[in-house]
Design a protein around this motif. Structure first.
Motif, PDB file in Angstrom:
ATOM      1  N   MET A   1      24.215  23.196  31.443  1.00 37.90           N
ATOM      2  CA  MET A   1      24.782  24.250  30.782  1.00 37.90           C
ATOM      3  C   MET A   1      26.056  24.565  31.283  1.00 37.90           C
ATOM      4  O   MET A   1      26.243  24.916  32.290  1.00 37.90           O
ATOM      5  CB  MET A   1      23.953  25.511  30.737  1.00 37.90           C
ATOM      6  N   LYS A   2      27.096  24.275  30.298  1.00 39.50           N
ATOM      7  CA  LYS A   2      28.419  24.462  30.696  1.00 39.50           C
ATOM      8  C   LYS A   2      28.679  26.108  30.974  1.00 39.50           C
ATOM      9  O   LYS A   2      28.561  26.889  29.707  1.00 39.50           O
ATOM     10  CB  LYS A   2      29.341  23.961  29.686  1.00 39.50           C
ATOM     11  N   LYS A   3      29.200  26.489  31.885  1.00 42.49           N
ATOM     12  CA  LYS A   3      29.432  27.746  32.089  1.00 42.49           C
ATOM     13  C   LYS A   3      31.091  28.000  31.998  1.00 42.49           C
ATOM     14  O   LYS A   3      31.747  27.249  32.952  1.00 42.49           O
ATOM     15  CB  LYS A   3      28.966  28.249  33.383  1.00 42.49           C
ATOM     16  N   PRO A   4      31.799  29.033  31.305  1.00 41.38           N
ATOM     17  CA  PRO A   4      33.314  29.382  31.620  1.00 41.38           C
ATOM     18  C   PRO A   4      33.207  29.929  32.922  1.00 41.38           C
ATOM     19  O   PRO A   4      32.670  30.672  33.543  1.00 41.38           O
ATOM     20  CB  PRO A   4      33.264  30.496  30.292  1.00 41.38           C
ATOM     21  N   LYS A   5      34.646  29.709  33.376  1.00 37.24           N
ATOM     22  CA  LYS A   5      35.103  30.079  34.574  1.00 37.24           C
ATOM     23  C   LYS A   5      36.057  31.214  34.346  1.00 37.24           C
ATOM     24  O   LYS A   5      36.824  31.208  33.268  1.00 37.24           O
ATOM     25  CB  LYS A   5      35.867  29.007  35.523  1.00 37.24           C
ATOM     26  N   LEU A   6      36.032  32.279  35.077  1.00 41.11           N
ATOM     27  CA  LEU A   6      36.919  33.343  35.124  1.00 41.11           C
ATOM     28  C   LEU A   6      37.487  33.718  36.756  1.00 41.11           C
ATOM     29  O   LEU A   6      36.674  33.992  37.528  1.00 41.11           O
ATOM     30  CB  LEU A   6      36.504  34.607  34.527  1.00 41.11           C
ATOM     31  N   LYS A   7      38.681  33.766  36.988  1.00 40.87           N
ATOM     32  CA  LYS A   7      39.306  34.032  38.174  1.00 40.87           C
ATOM     33  C   LYS A   7      39.476  35.529  38.200  1.00 40.87           C
ATOM     34  O   LYS A   7      40.257  36.266  37.468  1.00 40.87           O
ATOM     35  CB  LYS A   7      40.623  33.306  38.223  1.00 40.87           C
ATOM     36  N   VAL A   8      39.100  36.220  39.424  1.00 36.85           N
ATOM     37  CA  VAL A   8      39.217  37.407  39.558  1.00 36.85           C
ATOM     38  C   VAL A   8      39.733  37.710  41.270  1.00 36.85           C
ATOM     39  O   VAL A   8      39.526  36.557  41.953  1.00 36.85           O
ATOM     40  CB  VAL A   8      37.954  38.348  39.359  1.00 36.85           C
ATOM     41  N   GLU A   9      40.108  38.732  41.627  1.00 36.50           N
ATOM     42  CA  GLU A   9      40.515  39.007  42.825  1.00 36.50           C
ATOM     43  C   GLU A   9      40.009  40.260  43.291  1.00 36.50           C
ATOM     44  O   GLU A   9      39.607  41.168  42.605  1.00 36.50           O
ATOM     45  CB  GLU A   9      42.250  39.064  42.963  1.00 36.50           C
ATOM     46  N   LEU A  10      39.832  40.542  44.758  1.00 38.16           N
ATOM     47  CA  LEU A  10      39.376  41.466  45.409  1.00 38.16           C
ATOM     48  C   LEU A  10      40.397  42.643  45.254  1.00 38.16           C
ATOM     49  O   LEU A  10      41.769  42.376  45.303  1.00 38.16           O
ATOM     50  CB  LEU A  10      38.802  41.564  46.804  1.00 38.16           C
ATOM     51  N   ARG A  11      40.234  44.026  44.819  1.00 40.60           N
ATOM     52  CA  ARG A  11      41.263  44.795  45.187  1.00 40.60           C
ATOM     53  C   ARG A  11      40.786  46.028  46.069  1.00 40.60           C
ATOM     54  O   ARG A  11      39.557  46.300  46.407  1.00 40.60           O
ATOM     55  CB  ARG A  11      41.353  45.604  43.612  1.00 40.60           C
ATOM     56  N   ASP A  12      42.054  46.355  46.843  1.00 38.22           N
ATOM     57  CA  ASP A  12      41.771  47.552  47.955  1.00 38.22           C
ATOM     58  C   ASP A  12      41.702  48.866  47.353  1.00 38.22           C
ATOM     59  O   ASP A  12      41.204  49.782  47.765  1.00 38.22           O
ATOM     60  CB  ASP A  12      42.683  47.240  48.947  1.00 38.22           C
ATOM     61  N   ASN A  13      42.678  49.256  46.379  1.00 34.95           N
ATOM     62  CA  ASN A  13      43.023  50.401  45.799  1.00 34.95           C
ATOM     63  C   ASN A  13      41.885  50.727  44.876  1.00 34.95           C
ATOM     64  O   ASN A  13      41.612  49.942  43.820  1.00 34.95           O
ATOM     65  CB  ASN A  13      44.433  50.532  45.345  1.00 34.95           C
ATOM     66  N   THR A  14      41.565  52.219  44.795  1.00 28.31           N
ATOM     67  CA  THR A  14      40.380  52.446  43.938  1.00 28.31           C
ATOM     68  C   THR A  14      41.156  53.950  43.570  1.00 28.31           C
ATOM     69  O   THR A  14      42.057  54.572  44.033  1.00 28.31           O
ATOM     70  CB  THR A  14      39.058  52.544  44.368  1.00 28.31           C
ATOM     71  N   GLY A  15      40.595  54.289  42.248  1.00 30.84           N
ATOM     72  CA  GLY A  15      41.005  55.913  41.882  1.00 30.84           C
ATOM     73  C   GLY A  15      41.567  55.683  40.572  1.00 30.84           C
ATOM     74  O   GLY A  15      42.256  54.686  40.184  1.00 30.84           O
ATOM     75  N   LYS A  16      41.829  56.822  39.789  1.00 30.78           N
ATOM     76  CA  LYS A  16      42.507  56.832  38.651  1.00 30.78           C
ATOM     77  C   LYS A  16      43.753  56.412  38.571  1.00 30.78           C
ATOM     78  O   LYS A  16      44.221  55.757  37.783  1.00 30.78           O
ATOM     79  CB  LYS A  16      42.333  58.407  38.207  1.00 30.78           C
ATOM     80  N   GLU A  17      44.627  56.951  39.483  1.00 29.16           N
ATOM     81  CA  GLU A  17      45.985  56.457  39.670  1.00 29.16           C
ATOM     82  C   GLU A  17      46.406  55.043  39.787  1.00 29.16           C
ATOM     83  O   GLU A  17      46.943  54.476  39.219  1.00 29.16           O
ATOM     84  CB  GLU A  17      46.849  57.277  40.704  1.00 29.16           C
ATOM     85  N   SER A  18      45.489  54.523  40.784  1.00 25.98           N
ATOM     86  CA  SER A  18      45.512  52.968  41.064  1.00 25.98           C
ATOM     87  C   SER A  18      45.244  52.162  39.831  1.00 25.98           C
ATOM     88  O   SER A  18      45.849  51.106  39.493  1.00 25.98           O
ATOM     89  CB  SER A  18      44.636  52.586  42.274  1.00 25.98           C
ATOM     90  N   ASN A  19      44.094  52.599  39.200  1.00 24.56           N
ATOM     91  CA  ASN A  19      43.444  52.131  38.027  1.00 24.56           C
ATOM     92  C   ASN A  19      44.607  52.202  36.644  1.00 24.56           C
ATOM     93  O   ASN A  19      44.810  51.078  35.799  1.00 24.56           O
ATOM     94  CB  ASN A  19      42.243  52.557  37.582  1.00 24.56           C
ATOM     95  N   LYS A  20      45.276  53.169  36.766  1.00 18.89           N
ATOM     96  CA  LYS A  20      46.380  53.202  35.514  1.00 18.89           C
ATOM     97  C   LYS A  20      47.467  52.224  35.910  1.00 18.89           C
ATOM     98  O   LYS A  20      47.996  51.843  34.935  1.00 18.89           O
ATOM     99  CB  LYS A  20      46.786  54.827  35.701  1.00 18.89           C
ATOM    100  N   LYS A  21      47.801  52.158  37.196  1.00 17.46           N
ATOM    101  CA  LYS A  21      48.849  51.223  37.777  1.00 17.46           C
ATOM    102  C   LYS A  21      48.456  49.866  37.251  1.00 17.46           C
ATOM    103  O   LYS A  21      49.211  49.212  36.774  1.00 17.46           O
ATOM    104  CB  LYS A  21      49.267  51.427  39.128  1.00 17.46           C
ATOM    105  N   TYR A  22      47.146  49.490  37.561  1.00 18.92           N
ATOM    106  CA  TYR A  22      46.718  48.184  37.299  1.00 18.92           C
ATOM    107  C   TYR A  22      46.895  47.883  35.799  1.00 18.92           C
ATOM    108  O   TYR A  22      47.249  46.829  35.393  1.00 18.92           O
ATOM    109  CB  TYR A  22      45.037  48.034  37.644  1.00 18.92           C
ATOM    110  N   ARG A  23      46.409  48.749  35.253  1.00 23.66           N
ATOM    111  CA  ARG A  23      46.466  48.653  33.389  1.00 23.66           C
ATOM    112  C   ARG A  23      47.907  48.342  32.854  1.00 23.66           C
ATOM    113  O   ARG A  23      48.070  47.543  32.127  1.00 23.66           O
ATOM    114  CB  ARG A  23      45.756  49.830  32.712  1.00 23.66           C
TER     115      ARG A  23
END
Length: 226
Positions: A1-23
């Motif tokens: 069964m062929k599986k799609p690949k998705l590249k992700v990275e670990l992130r150090d920062n968490t919280g509302k402000e950091s998430n807003k910056k990411y977006r």
């Protein structure tokens, strides 16, 4: 069964402000969890790459390629949850669930309507009642979608989950008698409009009579209150 690949990275920062910056930077915060891991992995993924995966309707297994800055780790996952900002039409968070090939999953799969109903050509209206179906199966048996052939539906007909083809090894948890789609008769709009016009005309006539009666009344002899 062929599986799609998705590249992700670990992130150090968490919280509302950091998430807003990411977006703002076009990155979607996410998390990977499973009963096999002691700790959750806090991730980030490019919004464009995630949208590309979703547009391909890859709701089954995903080969998640995790980059921690030093090495790349591959994990077998599914998307367990997506959180949206409806006003901005933006994905704000994604949950990945780590799986093994021998572990059964419980998840929802999209229903895809196939064909143009005969009843629509005859003037009927197609109503989609159900968009997803809940199933349980092994990761290797997760279907991309459930296909509902609605081409033979006439006015007054419907198709339920039990009428669809269920892949081998897949257990459907949603009630089989749930209606997926139906073709209903067209609404009698003209009759409704005519009835509304009659009601409006009657109300206007009564209002006019009330105004005429009011004009004929003598002025009140009571003193005005200031």
């Amino acid at each position: 069964m062929k599986k799609p690949k998705l590249k992700v990275e670990l992130r150090d920062n968490t919280g509302k402000e950091s998430n807003k910056k990411y977006r703002r930077e076009g990155i979607v915060p996410g998390v990977l969890y499973s009963p096999h891991d002691k700790e959750n992995l806090i991730l980030k993924v490019k919004n464009d790459e995630l949208l590309k995966l979703l547009s391909a309707k890859s709701h089954g297994l995903i080969d998640l390629e995790i980059n921690d800055g030093k090495e790349k780790i591959s994990r077998l996952t599914i998307i367990k949850d997506l959180q949206y900002n409806l006003l901005k039409k933006q994905i704000v968070h994604v949950d990945f669930y780590g799986v093994t090939l021998k572990e059964k999953l419980t998840l929802e799969v999209d229903i895809e309507l196939i064909g143009e109903p005969i009843g629509v050509e005859e003037g009927g209206i197609l109503q989609a009642e159900l968009r997803k179906v809940e199933i349980e199966c092994l990761p290797s048996q997760v279907p991309g979608s459930f296909k509902a052939d609605i081409s033979s539906l006439k006015v007054g007909d419907h198709i339920s989950i039990g009428d669809m083809e269920i892949p081998e090894g897949v257990e459907v948890l949603t009630e089989l008698d749930r209606v997926v789609a139906a073709v209903v008769p067209p609404a009698k709009i003209e009759e409704v409009v005519e009835e509304e016009e009659e009601v409006v005309e009657g109300e206007e006539g009564e209002e006019g009579e009330e105004k005429a009666e009011t004009k004929e009344e003598p002025p009140s002899s009571e003193p005005k209150k200031e």
